[in-house]
Design an enzyme around this catalytic site. Structure first.
Site, PDB file in Angstrom:
ATOM      1  N   LYS A  35     -12.791  -9.139   5.176  1.00 14.55           N
ATOM      2  CA  LYS A  35     -12.913  -9.098   3.711  1.00 14.55           C
ATOM      3  C   LYS A  35     -11.529  -8.927   3.085  1.00 14.55           C
ATOM      4  O   LYS A  35     -10.551  -8.661   3.785  1.00 14.55           O
ATOM      5  CB  LYS A  35     -13.857  -7.971   3.296  1.00 14.55           C
ATOM      6  CG  LYS A  35     -13.369  -6.572   3.594  1.00 14.55           C
ATOM      7  CD  LYS A  35     -14.515  -5.576   3.464  1.00 14.55           C
ATOM      8  CE  LYS A  35     -14.122  -4.199   3.923  1.00 14.55           C
ATOM      9  NZ  LYS A  35     -13.897  -3.242   2.880  1.00 14.55           N
ATOM     10  N   ARG A 131     -22.093   6.410  -1.433  1.00 16.79           N
ATOM     11  CA  ARG A 131     -21.588   5.222  -2.112  1.00 16.79           C
ATOM     12  C   ARG A 131     -22.748   4.237  -2.159  1.00 16.79           C
ATOM     13  O   ARG A 131     -23.447   4.178  -3.153  1.00 16.79           O
ATOM     14  CB  ARG A 131     -20.368   4.693  -1.334  1.00 16.79           C
ATOM     15  CG  ARG A 131     -19.472   3.794  -2.125  1.00 16.79           C
ATOM     16  CD  ARG A 131     -18.208   3.437  -1.361  1.00 16.79           C
ATOM     17  NE  ARG A 131     -18.455   2.743  -0.098  1.00 16.79           N
ATOM     18  CZ  ARG A 131     -17.510   2.230   0.677  1.00 16.79           C
ATOM     19  NH1 ARG A 131     -16.244   2.344   0.332  1.00 16.79           N
ATOM     20  NH2 ARG A 131     -17.807   1.606   1.798  1.00 16.79           N
ATOM     21  N   TYR A 255      16.017   0.749 -13.193  1.00 20.45           N
ATOM     22  CA  TYR A 255      15.268   1.215 -14.371  1.00 20.45           C
ATOM     23  C   TYR A 255      15.173   2.732 -14.406  1.00 20.45           C
ATOM     24  O   TYR A 255      14.860   3.367 -13.394  1.00 20.45           O
ATOM     25  CB  TYR A 255      13.853   0.646 -14.361  1.00 20.45           C
ATOM     26  CG  TYR A 255      13.784  -0.812 -14.757  1.00 20.45           C
ATOM     27  CD1 TYR A 255      14.161  -1.223 -16.030  1.00 20.45           C
ATOM     28  CD2 TYR A 255      13.340  -1.769 -13.857  1.00 20.45           C
ATOM     29  CE1 TYR A 255      14.090  -2.560 -16.396  1.00 20.45           C
ATOM     30  CE2 TYR A 255      13.265  -3.110 -14.207  1.00 20.45           C
ATOM     31  CZ  TYR A 255      13.645  -3.496 -15.483  1.00 20.45           C
ATOM     32  OH  TYR A 255      13.581  -4.816 -15.835  1.00 20.45           O
ATOM     33  N   MET A 303      10.318  -5.844 -10.886  1.00 20.42           N
ATOM     34  CA  MET A 303       9.292  -6.870 -10.657  1.00 20.42           C
ATOM     35  C   MET A 303       9.649  -7.808  -9.497  1.00 20.42           C
ATOM     36  O   MET A 303       8.798  -8.130  -8.658  1.00 20.42           O
ATOM     37  CB  MET A 303       9.057  -7.683 -11.935  1.00 20.42           C
ATOM     38  CG  MET A 303       7.892  -8.635 -11.804  1.00 20.42           C
ATOM     39  SD  MET A 303       7.620  -9.636 -13.254  1.00 20.42           S
ATOM     40  CE  MET A 303       6.886  -8.472 -14.377  1.00 20.42           C
TER      41      MET A 303
END
Ligand SMILES: Cc1ncc(COP(=O)(O)O)c(C=O)c1O
Length: 370
Positions: A35, A131, A255, A303
């Site tokens: 998955k 769940r 940053y 990024m």
């Protein structure tokens, strides 16, 4: 010359890890959980690489299953969350999928149809994860109802463990006791074991086991086990240094100026950022390999780039290979679990998080990733 960032997937390591999962549980059948695009490794390529050894696969949705079918995978494919809408049932029957059933509406939907061929069902018990799944008290009635219906094929009992990776987990034992009691009452074949249970809880091995993360070589037990130490990383995230800056002591990098140099420093810029899926939570000090030698992230991940401290690696320069995790040059490795700790996360999120713009290259273990 293309951007140097890419992912390399070692299909030979994938097969090695799958065989290891089988060796842990020789009396079980081992399906391969593929998955989430095989935990970011490419579902179809991984399923094809395992197609001659794995008797079944597991995914999270019919869409994921159809990627495998359209790519020529013929084995049964288990839908671990079951179907999300009754309209999926005809496709499930036609495509030879097996479905988990965890809710009463799904039982009603199945019993309202006479599917031909009948659909094998994995009835999910909530043994403590809270769940998905039926309560221990109500599950017998669900089982009997499904068993009596001609559109339903072979039944299995399944549950999912919350703490199988904790080696002395009393909670795991409580969940195991719950599912074993139901198994005995129903005389049911079971599928219980995820990777850690496959590795270290033989009492949880069933007719089927369903390991995921261990197939991709990330050790859910972090080296605490002889078998898991033999896992081989499948994914290598690799890039290069694209610029080097000489920076005085006391300068701020990137940053927010989070990293402040404490000495005259050489800062390397790596072509890899959060826009590629590398985790922006990586703190200063997160390890990378530069030409196989350890260096540390210095400054916030941006990024498309990140910065690393090369001051102690004078030979590192533009074009040096950077291994973000996986296999580095000359037999070196950087464990994705170690990187995950610095990002306050787990290997699963790092591996599944690599974004489509990063090209994936497949090889079979004979090729040196350098
Ligand atoms: C229901 C179910 N079974 C099996 C697995 C595989 O677990 P692991 O990757 O820990 O082996 C998962 C993973 O999330 C799951 O949700």
């Amino acid at each position: 010359m293309a951007r140097p960032l890419h992912v390399m997937i070692d299909l030979d390591a994938l097969r090695h890890n799958y065989r290891l999962a089988c060796a842990c549980a020789p009396l079980s059948q081992t399906l391969a959980v593929v998955k989430a695009n095989a935990y970011g490794h490419g579902a179809l390529a991984c399923a094809q690489a395992l197609a001659d050894v794995a008797p079944a696969f597991a995914v999270a949705s019919i869409e994921e299953a159809m990627v495998l079918r359209e790519g020529g995978i013929t084995q049964p494919i288990v839908l671990l969350e079951g179907f999300f809408d009754a309209s999926e049932l005809e496709v499930i029957s036609r495509e030879g999928l097996w479905t988990a059933v965890h809710s009463h509406w799904q039982v009603e939907a199945l019993c309202a149809r006479h599917l031909d061929p009948p659909v094998p069902v994995w009835v999910k018990l909530d043994s403590g994860m809270h769940r998905l799944g039926f309560e221990e008290q109500g599950i017998d009635a669900v089982w009997q109802r499904l068993q009596a219906h001609s559109g339903v094929g072979e039944l299995h009992l399944m549950t999912h463990f919350a703490t199988a990776d904790m080696l002395d987990s009393a909670y795991f034992k409580r969940q195991l006791a719950s599912v074993m009691a139901v198994r005995e009452r129903l005389d049911a074949p079971v599928c219980l074991a995820n990777s850690p249970a496959t590795l270290v809880w033989p009492e949880a091995h069933g007719q089927w086991n369903r390991p995921g993360i261990m197939l991709y070589g990330a050790d859910p037990l972090e080296g605490n086990n002889d078998m898991s130490r033999r896992l081989r990383p499948v994914m290598t995230l690799q890039s290069e240094i694209i610029a080097v800056r000489e920076v005085a002591s006391g300068e701020r990098i990137g940053y927010g100026g989070r990293f402040v140099t404490s000495r005259p420093s050489r800062i390397g810029v790596v072509a890899c950022g959060y826009g590629d899926g590398y985790d922006r939570h990586a703190v200063d000090g997160t390890p990378v390999l530069v030409d196989g030698l350890r260096a540390k992230v210095a400054g916030k991940v941006s990024m498309d780039m990140m910065t690393v401290d090369l001051t102690d690696l004078p030979q590192a320069d533009i074009g040096s290979t950077v291994t973000l995790w996986g296999n580095g040059p000359n037999g070196t490795t950087l464990d994705v679990n170690e990187v995950a700790v610095y990002c306050d996360t787990i290997s699963y999120t790092l591996l599944t998080g690599i974004l489509p713009r990063v090209p994936r290259r497949y090889y079979d273990g004979h090729h040196d990733p350098q």
